[in-house]
Design a protein around this motif. Structure first.
Motif, PDB file in Angstrom:
ATOM      1  N   ASP A  41     126.673  -1.528  97.901  1.00 23.57           N
ATOM      2  CA  ASP A  41     126.822  -1.518  99.363  1.00 23.57           C
ATOM      3  C   ASP A  41     126.767  -0.105  99.929  1.00 23.57           C
ATOM      4  OD1 ASP A  41     127.037  -4.267  99.421  1.00 23.57           O
ATOM      5  OD2 ASP A  41     129.232  -4.279  99.435  1.00 23.57           O
ATOM      6  N   ALA A  42     127.202   0.873  99.112  1.00 18.47           N
ATOM      7  CA  ALA A  42     127.190   2.269  99.543  1.00 18.47           C
ATOM      8  C   ALA A  42     125.827   2.934  99.301  1.00 18.47           C
ATOM      9  CB  ALA A  42     128.283   3.047  98.823  1.00 18.47           C
ATOM     10  N   GLY A  43     124.910   2.199  98.688  1.00 18.40           N
ATOM     11  CA  GLY A  43     123.590   2.764  98.426  1.00 18.40           C
ATOM     12  C   GLY A  43     123.514   3.600  97.161  1.00 18.40           C
ATOM     13  N   ASN A  44     124.543   3.525  96.336  1.00 15.14           N
ATOM     14  CA  ASN A  44     124.541   4.275  95.080  1.00 15.14           C
ATOM     15  C   ASN A  44     124.006   3.356  93.972  1.00 15.14           C
ATOM     16  OD1 ASN A  44     125.043   5.996  92.928  1.00 15.14           O
ATOM     17  ND2 ASN A  44     126.992   6.720  93.768  1.00 15.14           N
ATOM     18  N   TYR A  45     122.696   3.132  94.007  1.00 13.17           N
ATOM     19  CA  TYR A  45     122.095   2.097  93.169  1.00 13.17           C
ATOM     20  C   TYR A  45     122.054   2.469  91.686  1.00 13.17           C
ATOM     21  CZ  TYR A  45     120.629   0.625  97.804  1.00 13.17           C
ATOM     22  OH  TYR A  45     120.627   0.248  99.125  1.00 13.17           O
ATOM     23  N   SER A  46     121.874   3.723  91.371  1.00 12.35           N
ATOM     24  CA  SER A  46     121.790   4.133  89.967  1.00 12.35           C
ATOM     25  C   SER A  46     123.084   3.845  89.225  1.00 12.35           C
ATOM     26  CB  SER A  46     121.455   5.624  89.865  1.00 12.35           C
ATOM     27  OG  SER A  46     120.169   5.879  90.387  1.00 12.35           O
ATOM     28  N   LYS A  47     124.208   4.168  89.861  1.00 11.02           N
ATOM     29  CA  LYS A  47     125.505   3.884  89.233  1.00 11.02           C
ATOM     30  C   LYS A  47     125.762   2.381  89.189  1.00 11.02           C
ATOM     31  CE  LYS A  47     127.975   8.212  90.074  1.00 11.02           C
ATOM     32  NZ  LYS A  47     129.155   8.862  90.705  1.00 11.02           N
ATOM     33  N   ALA A  48     125.359   1.686  90.233  1.00  6.80           N
ATOM     34  CA  ALA A  48     125.541   0.235  90.256  1.00  6.80           C
ATOM     35  C   ALA A  48     124.783  -0.414  89.106  1.00  6.80           C
ATOM     36  CB  ALA A  48     125.069  -0.328  91.587  1.00  6.80           C
ATOM     37  N   ILE A  49     123.595   0.086  88.825  1.00  6.28           N
ATOM     38  CA  ILE A  49     122.784  -0.468  87.742  1.00  6.28           C
ATOM     39  C   ILE A  49     123.510  -0.396  86.409  1.00  6.28           C
ATOM     40  CG2 ILE A  49     120.720  -0.011  86.325  1.00  6.28           C
ATOM     41  CD1 ILE A  49     119.261   0.668  88.957  1.00  6.28           C
ATOM     42  N   ARG A  50     124.149   0.728  86.138  1.00 10.60           N
ATOM     43  CA  ARG A  50     124.853   0.887  84.867  1.00 10.60           C
ATOM     44  C   ARG A  50     125.923  -0.185  84.680  1.00 10.60           C
ATOM     45  NH1 ARG A  50     126.983   6.662  83.330  1.00 10.60           N
ATOM     46  NH2 ARG A  50     127.335   5.485  81.412  1.00 10.60           N
ATOM     47  N   LEU A  51     126.615  -0.515  85.761  1.00  7.82           N
ATOM     48  CA  LEU A  51     127.635  -1.563  85.694  1.00  7.82           C
ATOM     49  C   LEU A  51     127.006  -2.946  85.592  1.00  7.82           C
ATOM     50  CD1 LEU A  51     130.065  -0.070  88.338  1.00  7.82           C
ATOM     51  CD2 LEU A  51     130.574  -0.370  85.905  1.00  7.82           C
ATOM     52  N   PHE A  52     125.953  -3.184  86.363  1.00  8.36           N
ATOM     53  CA  PHE A  52     125.295  -4.494  86.325  1.00  8.36           C
ATOM     54  C   PHE A  52     124.703  -4.768  84.941  1.00  8.36           C
ATOM     55  CE2 PHE A  52     124.362  -3.956  91.135  1.00  8.36           C
ATOM     56  CZ  PHE A  52     125.638  -4.391  91.443  1.00  8.36           C
ATOM     57  N   GLU A  53     124.166  -3.725  84.307  1.00  4.95           N
ATOM     58  CA  GLU A  53     123.599  -3.892  82.972  1.00  4.95           C
ATOM     59  C   GLU A  53     124.664  -4.332  81.971  1.00  4.95           C
ATOM     60  OE1 GLU A  53     119.930  -0.632  83.010  1.00  4.95           O
ATOM     61  OE2 GLU A  53     121.935  -0.004  82.388  1.00  4.95           O
ATOM     62  N   GLN A  54     125.874  -3.824  82.167  1.00  5.94           N
ATOM     63  CA  GLN A  54     126.956  -4.160  81.250  1.00  5.94           C
ATOM     64  C   GLN A  54     127.428  -5.608  81.396  1.00  5.94           C
ATOM     65  OE1 GLN A  54     130.111  -1.311  81.881  1.00  5.94           O
ATOM     66  NE2 GLN A  54     129.141   0.265  80.623  1.00  5.94           N
ATOM     67  N   ILE A  55     127.419  -6.125  82.613  1.00  8.47           N
ATOM     68  CA  ILE A  55     128.030  -7.441  82.859  1.00  8.47           C
ATOM     69  C   ILE A  55     127.030  -8.585  83.046  1.00  8.47           C
ATOM     70  CG2 ILE A  55     130.079  -6.391  83.878  1.00  8.47           C
ATOM     71  CD1 ILE A  55     129.007  -7.102  86.635  1.00  8.47           C
ATOM     72  N   ALA A  56     125.753  -8.270  83.149  1.00  7.07           N
ATOM     73  CA  ALA A  56     124.757  -9.313  83.409  1.00  7.07           C
ATOM     74  C   ALA A  56     124.831 -10.481  82.420  1.00  7.07           C
ATOM     75  CB  ALA A  56     123.353  -8.715  83.431  1.00  7.07           C
ATOM     76  N   PRO A  57     124.874 -10.223  81.096  1.00  9.03           N
ATOM     77  CA  PRO A  57     124.924 -11.362  80.150  1.00  9.03           C
ATOM     78  C   PRO A  57     126.152 -12.255  80.356  1.00  9.03           C
ATOM     79  CG  PRO A  57     124.385  -9.316  79.007  1.00  9.03           C
ATOM     80  CD  PRO A  57     124.824  -8.931  80.389  1.00  9.03           C
ATOM     81  N   ALA A  58     127.297 -11.645  80.704  1.00  5.66           N
ATOM     82  CA  ALA A  58     128.532 -12.410  80.848  1.00  5.66           C
ATOM     83  C   ALA A  58     128.567 -13.260  82.122  1.00  5.66           C
ATOM     84  CB  ALA A  58     129.737 -11.456  80.839  1.00  5.66           C
ATOM     85  N   TYR A  59     127.726 -12.920  83.116  1.00  6.06           N
ATOM     86  CA  TYR A  59     127.774 -13.621  84.406  1.00  6.06           C
ATOM     87  C   TYR A  59     126.771 -14.756  84.534  1.00  6.06           C
ATOM     88  CZ  TYR A  59     131.328 -11.138  87.014  1.00  6.06           C
ATOM     89  OH  TYR A  59     132.546 -10.675  87.474  1.00  6.06           O
ATOM     90  N   ARG A  60     125.882 -14.895  83.544  1.00  5.53           N
ATOM     91  CA  ARG A  60     124.893 -15.969  83.644  1.00  5.53           C
ATOM     92  C   ARG A  60     125.602 -17.323  83.694  1.00  5.53           C
ATOM     93  NH1 ARG A  60     119.967 -13.951  83.273  1.00  5.53           N
ATOM     94  NH2 ARG A  60     119.659 -11.972  82.166  1.00  5.53           N
ATOM     95  N   GLY A  61     125.254 -18.114  84.710  1.00  4.64           N
ATOM     96  CA  GLY A  61     125.851 -19.436  84.873  1.00  4.64           C
ATOM     97  C   GLY A  61     127.111 -19.455  85.702  1.00  4.64           C
TER      98      GLY A  61
END
Length: 264
Positions: A41-61
């Motif tokens: 939301d703050a536009g800090n996409y690079s840092k957001a990506i690092r977190l999303f990469e970590q949790i993506a598998p756990a959030y499927r479904g």
């Protein structure tokens, strides 16, 4: 007052960095999701990506997965990582067909490939992929608000392909392989009848026929000069005020002069 504001900004920045580092190391995926959302939301996409990469598998479904994968795809797109963004948008479209974001995701997924399209002189594999995917989007969303932009991009990509084919054909003329140039330029005009490069192709067909004709052995010269004369007529029929008119007219004068030698 300015010093106080500056000090507060420093504290906020360091505090934010500290919370981000804590979130990276935290085993709780909900904490990572919350911090990733704030950074997005703050536009800090690079840092957001690092977190999303970590949790993506756990959030499927999970219920929050749709929001997560939309932000994930957008973050890659905003940071110009178009291969990854294209993959994420396509996964989003197939995974969430009822999402209110599906039209946007479908368009951006196709657009990612257009962003990867290189200059015309290089390999055009990604350009062909972009053309295919944009056409699928246009066919699937004929009333889309992105339709005008999609059609504009599709036109530009098609013209890039046409320019590459034209330049390849013209290249034979450049290296003085005039027979091959005439064949390649004929094929180009046949394959791309509405191309913006048609005038150029007709001129270089004329130039190739002319050069072949005036440099022929006597036994072949008359036939080849007549082919060049026909090429001149085709250029003028297409565009009587062609930008090549001066050169073309000069060629015609030489062609007709040389042809007179065969009527004596």
């Amino acid at each position: 007052m300015k010093k106080i504001i500056s000090l507060l900004l420093v504290i906020i920045v360091f505090g934010s960095c500290s919370n981000y580092q804590k979130a990276l190391k935290n085993e709780d995926v909900a904490v990572k999701f919350e911090m990733g959302t704030k950074l997005y939301d703050a536009g800090n996409y690079s840092k957001a990506i690092r977190l999303f990469e970590q949790i993506a598998p756990a959030y499927r479904g999970k219920p929050q997965a749709e929001k997560l994968f939309y932000m994930f795809a957008q973050s890659y797109y905003k940071t110009k990582q178009y291969y990854l963004a294209g993959y994420q948008f396509e996964s989003f479209v197939s995974g969430y067909p009822k999402s209110e974001k599906i039209e946007e995701a479908a368009y951006l997924g196709a657009k990612c490939f257009s962003m990867l399209s290189p200059v015309y002189s290089l390999d055009q594999t990604d350009t062909f992929k972009a053309i295919e995917k944009l056409q699928v989007f246009i066919d699937g969303y004929p009333n889309s608000k992105y339709l005008v932009e999609a059609n504009k991009t599709l036109k530009e990509l098609n013209e890039k392909i046409e320019k590459k084919v034209f330049e390849n054909a013209k290249g034979y003329n450049t290296i003085m392989d005039y027979k091959s140039a005439m064949i390649a330029l004929d094929n180009f005009v046949t394959d791309y009848p509405g191309t913006p490069f048609k005038e150029d192709a007709l001129y270089y067909k004329l130039d190739s026929a002319y050069q072949l004709g005036i440099n022929s052995v006597p036994s072949k010269m008359q036939e080849r000069l007549n082919v060049a004369k026909t090429a001149y007529s085709n250029l003028m029929k297409f565009k009587v005020d062609t930008k090549y008119k001066k050169n073309a007219d000069e060629m015609l004068v030489r062609i007709e002069k040389d042809l007179k030698n065969f009527t004596k």
